[in-house]
Design an enzyme around this catalytic site. Structure first.
Site, short mmCIF file in Angstrom:
data_model
loop_
_atom_site.label_atom_id
_atom_site.label_comp_id
_atom_site.label_asym_id
_atom_site.label_seq_id
_atom_site.Cartn_x
_atom_site.Cartn_y
_atom_site.Cartn_z
N ASN A 34 -12.99 -10.20 25.92
CA ASN A 34 -12.00 -11.16 25.42
C ASN A 34 -11.22 -10.45 24.32
OD1 ASN A 34 -10.49 -13.21 24.37
ND2 ASN A 34 -12.23 -14.36 23.52
N LYS A 81 -8.67 -11.40 22.82
CA LYS A 81 -8.01 -12.32 21.87
C LYS A 81 -6.55 -11.89 21.70
CE LYS A 81 -12.54 -13.23 20.03
NZ LYS A 81 -13.40 -13.64 18.93
N HIS A 93 -12.70 -21.82 24.17
CA HIS A 93 -13.21 -20.89 23.16
C HIS A 93 -13.20 -21.58 21.80
CE1 HIS A 93 -13.56 -17.44 20.51
NE2 HIS A 93 -14.05 -16.79 21.54
N GLU A 107 -12.30 -20.63 18.99
CA GLU A 107 -11.06 -20.45 18.23
C GLU A 107 -10.00 -21.45 18.72
OE1 GLU A 107 -10.76 -16.24 18.92
OE2 GLU A 107 -12.53 -15.97 17.66
N GLU A 134 -21.53 -19.15 22.69
CA GLU A 134 -21.05 -18.37 21.55
C GLU A 134 -21.30 -19.14 20.26
OE1 GLU A 134 -17.89 -15.31 23.09
OE2 GLU A 134 -16.90 -17.07 22.25
N GLY A 138 -17.43 -12.40 15.43
CA GLY A 138 -16.65 -11.53 14.56
C GLY A 138 -17.28 -11.32 13.19
N SER A 181 -20.62 -10.94 18.39
CA SER A 181 -21.02 -9.64 17.85
C SER A 181 -21.88 -8.82 18.82
CB SER A 181 -21.72 -9.79 16.49
OG SER A 181 -20.83 -10.38 15.56
P1 13P Z 1 -16.98 -10.81 18.73
O1 13P Z 1 -17.62 -10.01 19.82
O2 13P Z 1 -15.86 -10.08 18.04
O3 13P Z 1 -17.99 -11.39 17.79
O4 13P Z 1 -16.26 -12.07 19.44
C1 13P Z 1 -16.99 -12.85 20.30
C2 13P Z 1 -16.06 -13.76 21.02
O5 13P Z 1 -15.52 -14.68 20.43
C3 13P Z 1 -15.80 -13.48 22.44
O6 13P Z 1 -15.14 -14.55 23.03
#
Ligand code: 13P
Length: 278
Positions: A33, A35, A123, A125, A195, A201, A240
Site C-alpha cells: 500500500n 499510500k 483503511h 486513514e 491493521e 507507521g 510496521s
Molecule cells: P506501515 O507498514 O507503514 O506501518 O503501514 C501499514 C499500513 O497502513 C498498510 O496499509
C-alpha cells in the site's frame, strides 16, 4: 524489454488451480500500500526493478500485489500486461456509486476497466481522515465485488480501544458491518487486513502472537456469518511489517499475508519482504 522473474501471466483458471498452497488451504497474499507516494514515473521504475528482483518461484508461493495511487494505475496496468508480469494490481479506494456528480471520486467500474484485481476498502486513514464509516465501507465492498474485483477490507483498533480491552469487539463489529448483506460465494474471494491503528507507521508491530489471536477473533466473526467459508478467507496483518519481522508473522497459523506501507516504498526492501520464505 524483458526482466528477470518473468513468465506468461496465468489465466484466472490457472491462478485458481494454484490458489491452495498452505496447510491452511489459503494462498498467502502480500500487498504494497503505497499510500500517497510515488508518481507514475517512479511507479514504472519501481515495478521494473521489482520484477527484476523477484524470481518466478516467488509467485508460486503466493500473490504479490501493488496498490499505487490512482494516477499510476494505467501505467502499471500497461506494464504488467505488456511484460506478462505476475504482479496483481490494486487500488487504494473507490466510491460506491457507479457514476454521477461526485467530484473527485473514482468508481469501481472505472477501476475494473483498468483490470484492477484488488481494492483496499476502509483503511484506517480513510476512516480517520476522510470520515469513512462502517456503512460506506459496506457499500464499497459491494461495489467492488459487483465489478469482479476483490476488496481488501481493513479493520483495526485504536490504542485507547486496545488498552480498554475492546479490541475483539471493535474488529468483530467492523468485520460484521463490512460484510453485511454480502453473500458467502462472494465473501470467499475477499481479503481482510487486520491493521491495529497504533502499529501503522509507528515502528510498533503487534507481536505475532497478538496479531494471530486478533485475526482468529476476526475469523470467528466471519464464521458466525459464513460458517466454514470463513476458513477460506484470507486475512492479512498490517502495521510496521518489515523484512525483519515478516517471516515470524507469516509463520502464524491465522496470518495469511501482509499489507505493507513504509517498507513497500523501496523495491529492494519490498523484494526482500516478499521473499520472506527463501
Ligand atoms: P506501515 O507498514 O507503514 O506501518 O503501514 C501499514 C499500513 O497502513 C498498510 O496499509
Amino acid at each position: 524489454m524483458r526482466f528477470g522473474g518473468l513468465r506468461p501471466r496465468r489465466t484466472p483458471a490457472q491462478r485458481e488451480e494454484s490458489r491452495v498452497t498452505e496447510s491452511s488451504g489459503r494462498r498467502p497474499i502480500i500487498a504494497a500500500n503505497w499510500k500517497m507516494h510515488h508518481d507514475h514515473h517512479v511507479a514504472i521504475q519501481f515495478v521494473q526493478k521489482l520484477s527484476y528482483l523477484l524470481e518466478a518461484e516467488v509467485f508460486e508461493n503466493g500473490d504479490v500485489v501493488i496498490c499505487p495511487p490512482f494516477t499510476d494505475l494505467r501505467s502499471l496496468q500497461t506494464l504488467i500486461e505488456a511484460d506478462n508480469l505476475e504482479l496483481g494490481l490494486g487500488a487504494q479506494n473507490c466510491y460506491f456509486e457507479e457514476q454521477g456528480a461526485f467530484t473527485g471520486e473514482v468508481s469501481a467500474p472505472m477501476l475494473a476497466k483498468l483490470n484492477v484485481d484488488y481494492v483496499i476498502v476502509g483503511h484506517s486513514e480513510r476512516r480517520q481522515i476522510f470520515g469513512e464509516t462502517d456503512e460506506t465501507v459496506n457499500k464499497k465492498v459491494k461495489a467492488v465485488l459487483q465489478h469482479g474485483m476483490k476488496p481488501i477490507v481493513c479493520v483495526g483498533e485504536t490504542l485507547e480501544e486496545r488498552e480498554a480491552g475492546a479490541t475483539a469487539e471493535k474488529v468483530s463489529s467492523q468485520a460484521r458491518a463490512a460484510f453485511d448483506g454480502v453473500k458467502s460465494a462472494q465473501a470467499e474471494t475477499c481479503v481482510v487486513a487486520y491493521e491495529p491503528i497504533w502499529a501503522i507507521g509507528t515502528g510498533k508491530t503487534a507481536t505475532s502472537a497478538d496479531a494471530d489471536e486478533t485475526i482468529g477473533v476476526i475469523r470467528g466473526a466471519l464464521r458466525d456469518l459464513y460458517g466454514v467459508t470463513a476458513d477460506a478467507m484470507r486475512i492479512q496483518y498490517g502495521g510496521s511489517v518489515k523484512p525483519g519481522n515478516i517471516a515470524e508473522l507469516m509463520a502464524m497459523p491465522e496470518i495469511d499475508g501482509a499489507l505493507v506501507g513504509g517498507a513497500s516504498l523501496d523495491p529492494d526492501e519490498f523484494a526482500k519482504l516478499v521473499k520472506w520464505s527463501s
